[in-house]
Write a protein that holds these residues in place. Structure first.
Motif, PDB file in Angstrom:
ATOM      1  N   ALA A 190      19.234 -27.829  27.672  1.00 54.81           N
ATOM      2  CA  ALA A 190      20.360 -28.702  27.994  1.00 54.81           C
ATOM      3  C   ALA A 190      19.920 -30.158  27.979  1.00 54.81           C
ATOM      4  N   PRO A 191      20.792 -31.080  27.575  1.00 61.80           N
ATOM      5  CA  PRO A 191      20.448 -32.503  27.571  1.00 61.80           C
ATOM      6  C   PRO A 191      20.434 -33.077  28.980  1.00 61.80           C
ATOM      7  N   ASP A 192      20.076 -34.342  29.092  1.00 56.25           N
ATOM      8  CA  ASP A 192      19.994 -34.974  30.405  1.00 56.25           C
ATOM      9  C   ASP A 192      21.360 -35.205  31.039  1.00 56.25           C
ATOM     10  N   ASP A 193      22.413 -35.260  30.229  1.00 55.92           N
ATOM     11  CA  ASP A 193      23.747 -35.504  30.765  1.00 55.92           C
ATOM     12  C   ASP A 193      24.311 -34.225  31.377  1.00 55.92           C
ATOM     13  N   GLN A 194      23.779 -33.872  32.537  1.00 55.72           N
ATOM     14  CA  GLN A 194      24.230 -32.688  33.264  1.00 55.72           C
ATOM     15  C   GLN A 194      23.883 -32.859  34.731  1.00 55.72           C
ATOM     16  N   PHE A 195      24.619 -32.175  35.596  1.00 52.72           N
ATOM     17  CA  PHE A 195      24.441 -32.318  37.042  1.00 52.72           C
ATOM     18  C   PHE A 195      23.655 -31.163  37.653  1.00 52.72           C
ATOM     19  N   GLY A 196      23.586 -30.035  36.963  1.00 54.05           N
ATOM     20  CA  GLY A 196      22.927 -28.875  37.543  1.00 54.05           C
ATOM     21  C   GLY A 196      23.858 -28.064  38.420  1.00 54.05           C
ATOM     22  N   VAL A 197      25.119 -27.947  38.014  1.00 50.18           N
ATOM     23  CA  VAL A 197      26.102 -27.169  38.771  1.00 50.18           C
ATOM     24  C   VAL A 197      25.969 -25.695  38.396  1.00 50.18           C
ATOM     25  N   LYS A 198      25.998 -24.837  39.390  1.00 46.22           N
ATOM     26  CA  LYS A 198      25.907 -23.399  39.138  1.00 46.22           C
ATOM     27  C   LYS A 198      27.157 -22.912  38.400  1.00 46.22           C
ATOM     28  N   LEU A 199      26.973 -21.921  37.539  1.00 49.10           N
ATOM     29  CA  LEU A 199      28.084 -21.430  36.735  1.00 49.10           C
ATOM     30  C   LEU A 199      29.200 -20.840  37.599  1.00 49.10           C
ATOM     31  N   GLY A 200      28.827 -20.210  38.694  1.00 47.85           N
ATOM     32  CA  GLY A 200      29.831 -19.670  39.601  1.00 47.85           C
ATOM     33  C   GLY A 200      30.718 -20.751  40.192  1.00 47.85           C
ATOM     34  N   ASP A 201      30.126 -21.915  40.487  1.00 49.58           N
ATOM     35  CA  ASP A 201      30.912 -23.031  41.011  1.00 49.58           C
ATOM     36  C   ASP A 201      31.873 -23.564  39.947  1.00 49.58           C
ATOM     37  N   LEU A 202      31.420 -23.585  38.700  1.00 53.84           N
ATOM     38  CA  LEU A 202      32.294 -24.030  37.611  1.00 53.84           C
ATOM     39  C   LEU A 202      33.493 -23.090  37.466  1.00 53.84           C
ATOM     40  N   ARG A 203      33.232 -21.795  37.571  1.00 54.76           N
ATOM     41  CA  ARG A 203      34.328 -20.823  37.460  1.00 54.76           C
ATOM     42  C   ARG A 203      35.320 -20.982  38.621  1.00 54.76           C
ATOM     43  N   ALA A 204      34.804 -21.312  39.790  1.00 57.19           N
ATOM     44  CA  ALA A 204      35.686 -21.501  40.945  1.00 57.19           C
ATOM     45  C   ALA A 204      36.597 -22.709  40.741  1.00 57.19           C
ATOM     46  N   ILE A 205      36.040 -23.778  40.171  1.00 56.47           N
ATOM     47  CA  ILE A 205      36.851 -24.962  39.884  1.00 56.47           C
ATOM     48  C   ILE A 205      37.912 -24.623  38.843  1.00 56.47           C
ATOM     49  N   ALA A 206      37.518 -23.888  37.819  1.00 56.20           N
ATOM     50  CA  ALA A 206      38.459 -23.500  36.760  1.00 56.20           C
ATOM     51  C   ALA A 206      39.589 -22.650  37.323  1.00 56.20           C
ATOM     52  N   LYS A 207      39.263 -21.801  38.271  1.00 58.43           N
ATOM     53  CA  LYS A 207      40.281 -20.925  38.875  1.00 58.43           C
ATOM     54  C   LYS A 207      41.339 -21.753  39.595  1.00 58.43           C
ATOM     55  N   LYS A 208      40.913 -22.869  40.201  1.00 59.00           N
ATOM     56  CA  LYS A 208      41.865 -23.738  40.898  1.00 59.00           C
ATOM     57  C   LYS A 208      42.735 -24.507  39.911  1.00 59.00           C
ATOM     58  N   ILE A 209      42.118 -24.974  38.828  1.00 65.91           N
ATOM     59  CA  ILE A 209      42.860 -25.758  37.838  1.00 65.91           C
ATOM     60  C   ILE A 209      43.777 -24.862  37.012  1.00 65.91           C
ATOM     61  N   LYS A 210      43.316 -23.656  36.733  1.00 69.29           N
ATOM     62  CA  LYS A 210      43.992 -22.700  35.841  1.00 69.29           C
ATOM     63  C   LYS A 210      43.913 -23.214  34.401  1.00 69.29           C
ATOM     64  N   THR A 211      45.037 -23.557  33.782  1.00 67.45           N
ATOM     65  CA  THR A 211      45.023 -24.028  32.399  1.00 67.45           C
ATOM     66  C   THR A 211      45.536 -25.463  32.334  1.00 67.45           C
ATOM     67  N   ASP A 212      44.755 -26.323  31.675  1.00 65.97           N
ATOM     68  CA  ASP A 212      45.168 -27.712  31.480  1.00 65.97           C
ATOM     69  C   ASP A 212      44.534 -28.183  30.177  1.00 65.97           C
ATOM     70  N   HIS A 213      45.274 -28.042  29.083  1.00 63.97           N
ATOM     71  CA  HIS A 213      44.726 -28.295  27.757  1.00 63.97           C
ATOM     72  C   HIS A 213      44.284 -29.744  27.578  1.00 63.97           C
ATOM     73  N   GLU A 214      45.118 -30.689  27.966  1.00 64.21           N
ATOM     74  CA  GLU A 214      44.787 -32.106  27.768  1.00 64.21           C
ATOM     75  C   GLU A 214      43.578 -32.509  28.610  1.00 64.21           C
ATOM     76  N   LEU A 215      43.525 -32.024  29.835  1.00 60.29           N
ATOM     77  CA  LEU A 215      42.365 -32.306  30.686  1.00 60.29           C
ATOM     78  C   LEU A 215      41.106 -31.726  30.059  1.00 60.29           C
ATOM     79  N   ALA A 216      41.217 -30.533  29.499  1.00 58.79           N
ATOM     80  CA  ALA A 216      40.068 -29.901  28.858  1.00 58.79           C
ATOM     81  C   ALA A 216      39.530 -30.755  27.721  1.00 58.79           C
TER      82      ALA A 216
END
Length: 221
Positions: A27-53
């Motif tokens: 991975a490049p330096d432009d990353q925070f080191g967020v766990k994948l499970g935390d990313l999935r939890a955020i996605a679950k709250k957002i659901k679908t948002d094409h423009e934001l994506a």
């Protein structure tokens, strides 16, 4: 949520150990080191948002691109847009999530696969071989398996590491699911020797094709 709010949340969830792990995995330096499970939890709250994506993807941040793959609408993308996203992936994890969650759901994935199998760009080529391996696993109908073996034998030794991984998956798939080509697939794997010394946890199957094929064939009985 806005892009800035999400990036701020990523920063608060960042973990040094995860960052080091990610960098070791390419991975490049432009990353925070967020766990994948935390990313999935955020996605679950957002659901679908094409423009934001799309806006998240444009940041070039690893976690932003990963999250984008979970909230985007695959069928709202044109084939050209999807091709552009594929070429601008930041690392293998992002490329694999894009393939699994976005490209796999797109109606033009087969035409894109054919295009990507001719690509020199590493992420496009990785995607092309990824979906070729998937087709081989599902029976390989319409594919010229001997020609694929020829290409793998000729190209895999000098391919980019990101491309070698999915080429190797295709080689293994041919050996596992097509007995008539098994001997040659294993011989190609032995000759190239890719991943021969790959470290694996106890009980796991290594990606070295001769061992991988033998293990999977034995499980099939």
């Amino acid at each position: 949520m806005t892009v800035d709010e999400i990036l701020a949340q990523f920063e608060s969830l960042g973990d040094d150990a995860r960052r080091k792990h990610n960098r070791k995995a390419g991975a490049p330096d432009d990353q925070f080191g967020v766990k994948l499970g935390d990313l999935r939890a955020i996605a679950k709250k957002i659901k679908t948002d094409h423009e934001l994506a799309l806006r998240l993807w444009e940041t070039g941040n690893v976690e932003a691109q990963l999250l984008a793959t979970l909230i985007i609408k695959p069928r709202s993308l044109s084939a050209d847009q999807l091709d552009e996203l594929t070429r601008s992936a930041t690392c293998s994890q992002v490329a694999d999530w894009l393939n699994s969650y976005v490209v796999a759901e797109h109606p033009e994935k087969e035409s894109l696969r054919q295009k990507w199998m001719k690509a020199k760009d590493r992420w496009s080529a990785r995607a092309g071989w990824h979906f070729t391996a998937s087709r081989v696993n599902k029976g390989g109908g319409g594919l010229d398996l001997p020609a694929l073996l020829d290409r793998i034998e000729r190209e895999m030794p000098k391919a980019a590491p990101e491309v070698q991984w999915t080429m190797n998956n295709t080689l293994a798939a041919i050996g596992i699911h097509h007995p008539e080509y098994r001997e040659r697939a294993v011989a190609v794997g032995e000759r190239i020797g890719l991943y021969r010394d790959w470290p694996v946890s106890k009980g796991c199957t290594p990606p070295y094709v001769p061992v991988w094929v033998a293990a999977m064939v034995e499980r099939q009985g």
